[in-house]
Motif scaffolding. Structure first.
Motif, PDB file in Angstrom:
ATOM      1  N   PRO A  70       0.826  -1.219   0.000  1.00  0.00           N
ATOM      2  CA  PRO A  70       0.000   0.000   0.000  1.00  0.00           C
ATOM      3  C   PRO A  70       0.858   1.265   0.000  1.00  0.00           C
ATOM      4  CG  PRO A  70      -0.817  -1.580   1.615  1.00  0.00           C
ATOM      5  CD  PRO A  70       0.503  -2.110   1.131  1.00  0.00           C
ATOM      6  N   ASP A  71       0.445   2.238  -0.773  1.00  0.00           N
ATOM      7  CA  ASP A  71       1.032   3.587  -0.809  1.00  0.00           C
ATOM      8  C   ASP A  71       2.385   3.664  -1.499  1.00  0.00           C
ATOM      9  OD1 ASP A  71      -1.114   4.730   0.841  1.00  0.00           O
ATOM     10  OD2 ASP A  71      -0.168   3.641   2.493  1.00  0.00           O
ATOM     11  N   ILE A  72       2.941   2.555  -1.923  1.00  0.00           N
ATOM     12  CA  ILE A  72       4.249   2.614  -2.567  1.00  0.00           C
ATOM     13  C   ILE A  72       4.115   3.221  -3.951  1.00  0.00           C
ATOM     14  CG2 ILE A  72       4.271   0.347  -3.734  1.00  0.00           C
ATOM     15  CD1 ILE A  72       7.160  -0.001  -2.634  1.00  0.00           C
ATOM     16  N   GLY A  73       5.120   4.002  -4.331  1.00  0.00           N
ATOM     17  CA  GLY A  73       5.141   4.571  -5.672  1.00  0.00           C
ATOM     18  C   GLY A  73       6.158   3.834  -6.528  1.00  0.00           C
ATOM     19  N   PHE A  74       7.190   4.525  -6.929  1.00  0.00           N
ATOM     20  CA  PHE A  74       8.285   3.930  -7.685  1.00  0.00           C
ATOM     21  C   PHE A  74       9.114   3.057  -6.745  1.00  0.00           C
ATOM     22  CE2 PHE A  74      12.632   4.082  -9.369  1.00  0.00           C
ATOM     23  CZ  PHE A  74      12.428   3.856 -10.723  1.00  0.00           C
ATOM     24  N   TRP A  75       9.559   1.903  -7.215  1.00  0.00           N
ATOM     25  CA  TRP A  75      10.408   1.047  -6.378  1.00  0.00           C
ATOM     26  C   TRP A  75      11.369   0.251  -7.252  1.00  0.00           C
ATOM     27  CZ3 TRP A  75      10.112  -4.087  -7.579  1.00  0.00           C
ATOM     28  CH2 TRP A  75       8.948  -4.531  -8.208  1.00  0.00           C
ATOM     29  N   LYS A  76      12.491  -0.126  -6.655  1.00  0.00           N
ATOM     30  CA  LYS A  76      13.487  -0.941  -7.336  1.00  0.00           C
ATOM     31  C   LYS A  76      14.170  -1.870  -6.338  1.00  0.00           C
ATOM     32  CE  LYS A  76      13.289   0.495 -11.621  1.00  0.00           C
ATOM     33  NZ  LYS A  76      12.968  -0.417 -12.754  1.00  0.00           N
ATOM     34  N   LEU A  77      14.395  -3.106  -6.754  1.00  0.00           N
ATOM     35  CA  LEU A  77      15.200  -4.077  -6.026  1.00  0.00           C
ATOM     36  C   LEU A  77      16.610  -4.064  -6.612  1.00  0.00           C
ATOM     37  CD1 LEU A  77      12.780  -7.118  -5.895  1.00  0.00           C
ATOM     38  CD2 LEU A  77      13.999  -6.245  -3.898  1.00  0.00           C
ATOM     39  N   CYS A  78      17.615  -4.034  -5.752  1.00  0.00           N
ATOM     40  CA  CYS A  78      18.984  -3.950  -6.249  1.00  0.00           C
ATOM     41  C   CYS A  78      19.919  -4.899  -5.499  1.00  0.00           C
ATOM     42  CB  CYS A  78      19.526  -2.523  -6.084  1.00  0.00           C
ATOM     43  SG  CYS A  78      18.682  -1.288  -7.096  1.00  0.00           S
ATOM     44  N   GLY A  79      20.912  -5.410  -6.224  1.00  0.00           N
ATOM     45  CA  GLY A  79      22.033  -6.068  -5.604  1.00  0.00           C
ATOM     46  C   GLY A  79      23.124  -5.049  -5.355  1.00  0.00           C
ATOM     47  N   SER A  80      24.317  -5.506  -4.949  1.00  0.00           N
ATOM     48  CA  SER A  80      25.395  -4.574  -4.638  1.00  0.00           C
ATOM     49  C   SER A  80      26.723  -5.095  -5.154  1.00  0.00           C
ATOM     50  CB  SER A  80      25.480  -4.325  -3.124  1.00  0.00           C
ATOM     51  OG  SER A  80      25.929  -5.501  -2.458  1.00  0.00           O
ATOM     52  N   GLY A  81      27.732  -4.208  -5.118  1.00  0.00           N
ATOM     53  CA  GLY A  81      29.065  -4.570  -5.569  1.00  0.00           C
ATOM     54  C   GLY A  81      30.005  -4.811  -4.394  1.00  0.00           C
ATOM     55  N   THR A  82      31.103  -5.489  -4.666  1.00  0.00           N
ATOM     56  CA  THR A  82      32.090  -5.806  -3.617  1.00  0.00           C
ATOM     57  C   THR A  82      33.169  -4.734  -3.563  1.00  0.00           C
ATOM     58  OG1 THR A  82      33.326  -7.130  -5.200  1.00  0.00           O
ATOM     59  CG2 THR A  82      31.754  -8.283  -3.809  1.00  0.00           C
TER      60      THR A  82
END
Length: 233
Positions: free
Chosen positions: A36-48
């Protein structure tokens, strides 16, 4: 209402938890979309390494989201899929931001809504780019050096490299005590050289640059709130 951006980081310990986090790069998409209420979103990994390298860090993942206001952001990032991540993670930290400036696009959208409010407090910088495959070698030849320089800068309170797709879709995020400190780094050395190359050689298919006022945070990273470094300084 003032749009609030949340950026949540999760650190996972052990192969089972890390395998779960990797599968959730696909599995968390529907729960996030239904939040609920979320707008733009992104799932991300990361670097070492220094935080922005082509080698993925399987222990650290991030969720970026926009919300209609700060109160909603606080509540939603402690429930639903966010709470599931928090239960599985060995450590988590969320920083809440309000946009000062934003230019460019992310997945064809302009997700961040700048406000008129200014601040004398800490600022965050976010750069996101879709890199052209033809310049990958040149890009990754420069960026780790820039990331190392950021890590050695005594002013930076936090920095990390994250991304949606390894090598091609990349995000840099850093927190600085002031606009002067941020600008001083951006205008000199390898970073300035890379910016000129981006413009002259057209490295990116899509790019976004945003600056935020740091509103507040919750949780810890490496045992402490990164904002505490600013308070100590």
């Amino acid at each position: 209402m003032t749009q609030t951006v949340s950026l949540s980081f999760f650190r996972f310990a052990g192969p089972v938890a890390r395998a779960w986090a990797l599968t959730m790069m696909g599995g968390a998409r529907l729960p996030l979309a239904r939040t609920p209420d979320i707008g733009f979103w992104k799932l991300c990994g990361s670097g070492t390494g220094e935080g922005f390298t082509p080698i993925p860090n399987t222990a650290v993942y991030a969720i970026l989201a926009t919300w209609p206001d700060a109160e909603t952001a606080y509540a939603r990032t402690q429930s639903g899929i966010f709470a599931t991540y928090q239960r599985r993670a060995a450590e988590d930290w969320t920083v809440f931001l309000q946009t000062q400036t934003s230019r460019g696009a992310w997945s064809g959208q302009s997700p961040f809504e700048p406000t008129a409010a200014q601040t004398n407090g800490p600022l965050a910088a976010l750069t996101r780019a879709t890199i052209k495959p033809s310049i990958l070698t040149r890009f990754w030849g420069r960026v780790p050096n820039i990331s190392e320089m950021i890590g050695k800068d005594p002013n930076v309170a936090f920095k990390i490299g994250i991304g949606e797709v390894p090598m091609l879709h990349q995000v840099t995020f850093s927190i600085w005590p002031s606009e002067k400190a941020m600008a001083g780094f951006a205008r000199t050395g390898p970073h300035a050289d890379a910016i000129r190359a981006v413009r002259d050689e057209g490295w990116f298919r899509e790019e976004l640059y945003a600056r935020f006022a740091v509103h507040s945070d919750r949780g810890t990273w490496n045992g402490i709130s990164p904002l505490a470094k600013l308070e100590a300084a």
